[in-house]
Write an enzyme that holds these catalytic residues in place. Structure first.
Site, PDB file in Angstrom:
ATOM      1  N   ASP A 195       5.759   3.238   0.887  1.00  0.00           N
ATOM      2  CA  ASP A 195       4.165   3.782   0.953  1.00  0.00           C
ATOM      3  C   ASP A 195       3.368   3.047   0.176  1.00  0.00           C
ATOM      4  OD1 ASP A 195       2.423   6.442   1.364  1.00  0.00           O
ATOM      5  OD2 ASP A 195       2.642   6.705  -0.601  1.00  0.00           O
ATOM      6  N   GLU A 278       2.245   0.767   6.106  1.00  0.00           N
ATOM      7  CA  GLU A 278       0.621   1.782   7.262  1.00  0.00           C
ATOM      8  C   GLU A 278      -0.268   0.521   6.994  1.00  0.00           C
ATOM      9  OE1 GLU A 278      -0.403   6.649   6.743  1.00  0.00           O
ATOM     10  OE2 GLU A 278       0.756   5.416   4.434  1.00  0.00           O
ATOM     11  N   ASP A 360       5.059  10.909  -1.891  1.00  0.00           N
ATOM     12  CA  ASP A 360       5.405   9.703  -1.803  1.00  0.00           C
ATOM     13  C   ASP A 360       6.632   9.491  -0.851  1.00  0.00           C
ATOM     14  OD1 ASP A 360       2.351   9.521  -2.856  1.00  0.00           O
ATOM     15  OD2 ASP A 360       3.433   8.709  -5.348  1.00  0.00           O
TER      16      ASP A 360
END
Length: 389
Positions: A195, A278, A360
């Site tokens: 992330d 992502e 996170d």
């Protein structure tokens, strides 16, 4: 697969003059060919509504062969012909990418039409086989002479081309294109989800965190120098010195970021078989004027490109999940979805399973699960309790 190896070198004063002449000739040939292409496109579009460009051979005859016979372009004969021909070929590739992007044949962001080159920008000239050769520790460039780069590593194979680069801060580089073979090695871990963020650059599903370097001091200095540059007279020597100072500060930030991203991506790819990221909407994020400068300094896209390239080199599985996956809205333990929460909330207590999550770390674990196909049932609600921050 092809790879690029770049080395810095320090030319002599005479070689700097020869390189400046070469860069100027390459720039003039590009601009002349681009002007002809733009005129041909406008004429063809006005008559038949179809853009038709002259071929590379025709352009080379016009802007190189015939131009050398005129008094205005007689000095094109003083440099090697190979970089001039390559400049015309690169223009053809640039137009092909532009038209493919318009038709939807090219993936990724839309590519703009080729632009005219300027003297104050980054300069480059590319030599194909026949225009350069490697002799021991030195590299021979046609009509330039022998230059000695700083060899920080060995080339894995014979290069197919070399590009001489002069950046905005007057640094010189040799960039080699070589062919390498993918190397399959065993990874220590099966998969990892990453992330990306601002204060903490990367939070990984295994609990590790990577803190990005602090660019704020150099960034403030750049902004101060840019205000000074705006007040100085165009064309003056003092303005040129200020411009070079700004370019050096930009290069320091870029080099620091590149070193950090290379080390992090190498560590991630070498230790894990599957790397999941992502798909971030960076172009949309930078529209926020409060965070645009900080986001642009992080280099999220560059990190993704490095991970993808090194995964291909080492035989890893690189995956990117959909940007609309609710990775920060779902409990990674039980799959309970609590919905959107404010960015200021950094830890969440899930009342369904009574687990406290770091925001996170929870998102990185969800990214890994979605990327590996082990996602929770997002429709599950569990209890009637409402999760609180």
């Amino acid at each position: 697969m092809k790879a690029r190896y770049q080395f810095r070198f320090y030319p002599t004063d005479q070689q700097q003059q020869l390189l400046a002449q070469l860069f100027g000739c390459v720039r003039v040939v590009w601009n002349d060919a681009l002007a002809i292409c733009k005129q041909s496109v406008s004429v063809a579009f006005a008559s038949t509504r179809k853009a038709k460009l002259p071929s590379n051979n025709d352009l080379q005859k016009l802007v190189i062969t015939q131009a050398k016979k005129t008094d205005e372009r007689l000095w094109l004969s003083d440099v090697s012909n190979i970089p001039l021909q390559q400049s015309v070929a690169d223009l053809g590739i640039a137009y092909k990418n532009f038209f493919d992007s318009l038709k939807g044949k090219r993936k990724g962001k839309k590519v703009g039409s080729p632009k005219f080159k300027k003297k104050a920008q980054r300069q480059s000239a590319r030599f194909r086989i026949g225009g350069f050769s490697i002799k021991g520790d030195e590299v021979y460039l046609a009509k330039i002479g022998n230059v000695k780069p700083i060899w920080s590593r060995q080339l894995p194979s014979a290069p197919s081309s070399v590009t001489v680069i002069k950046d905005c801060a007057n640094r010189y580089f040799l960039s080699f294109i070589v062919e390498i073979e993918p190397v399959g090695t065993d990874a220590k871990n099966q998969s990892i989800g990453i992330d990306l963020g601002l204060k903490t650059f990367a939070v990984m599903s295994n609990g590790e965190k990577a803190i990005s370097p602090d660019y704020s001091k150099k960034d403030r200095k750049i902004r101060k120098l840019q205000r000074k540059l705006a007040r100085q007279q165009k064309g003056s020597k003092r303005r040129e010195r200020t411009r070079i100072k700004i370019a050096k500060q930009h290069n320091q930030i870029a080099d620091t970021r590149k070193d950090f991203l290379h080390k992090l991506s190498t560590k991630v790819v070498s230790q894990n078989q599957a790397i999941i990221l992502e798909d971030l909407n960076v172009s949309g994020m930078v529209k926020n004027r409060r965070l645009a400068r900080v986001i642009s300094l992080q280099g999220w896209r560059e990190f993704r490109v490095l991970c993808e390239a090194k995964s291909e080199k080492l035989g890893r599985d690189f995956r990117v999940i959909n940007r609309w996956e609710p990775t920060s809205q779902t409990c990674s333990c039980c799959g309970y979805r609590w919905g959107k929460i404010d960015l200021s909330v950094r830890s969440v207590l899930c009342l369904n399973c009574n687990t406290t999550h770091d925001r996170d770390e929870n998102a990185s674990r969800n990214i890994e699960m979605v990327g590996m196909g082990h996602r929770h049932d997002l429709k599950r609600t569990g209890s009637d309790c409402q999760t609180t921050s």
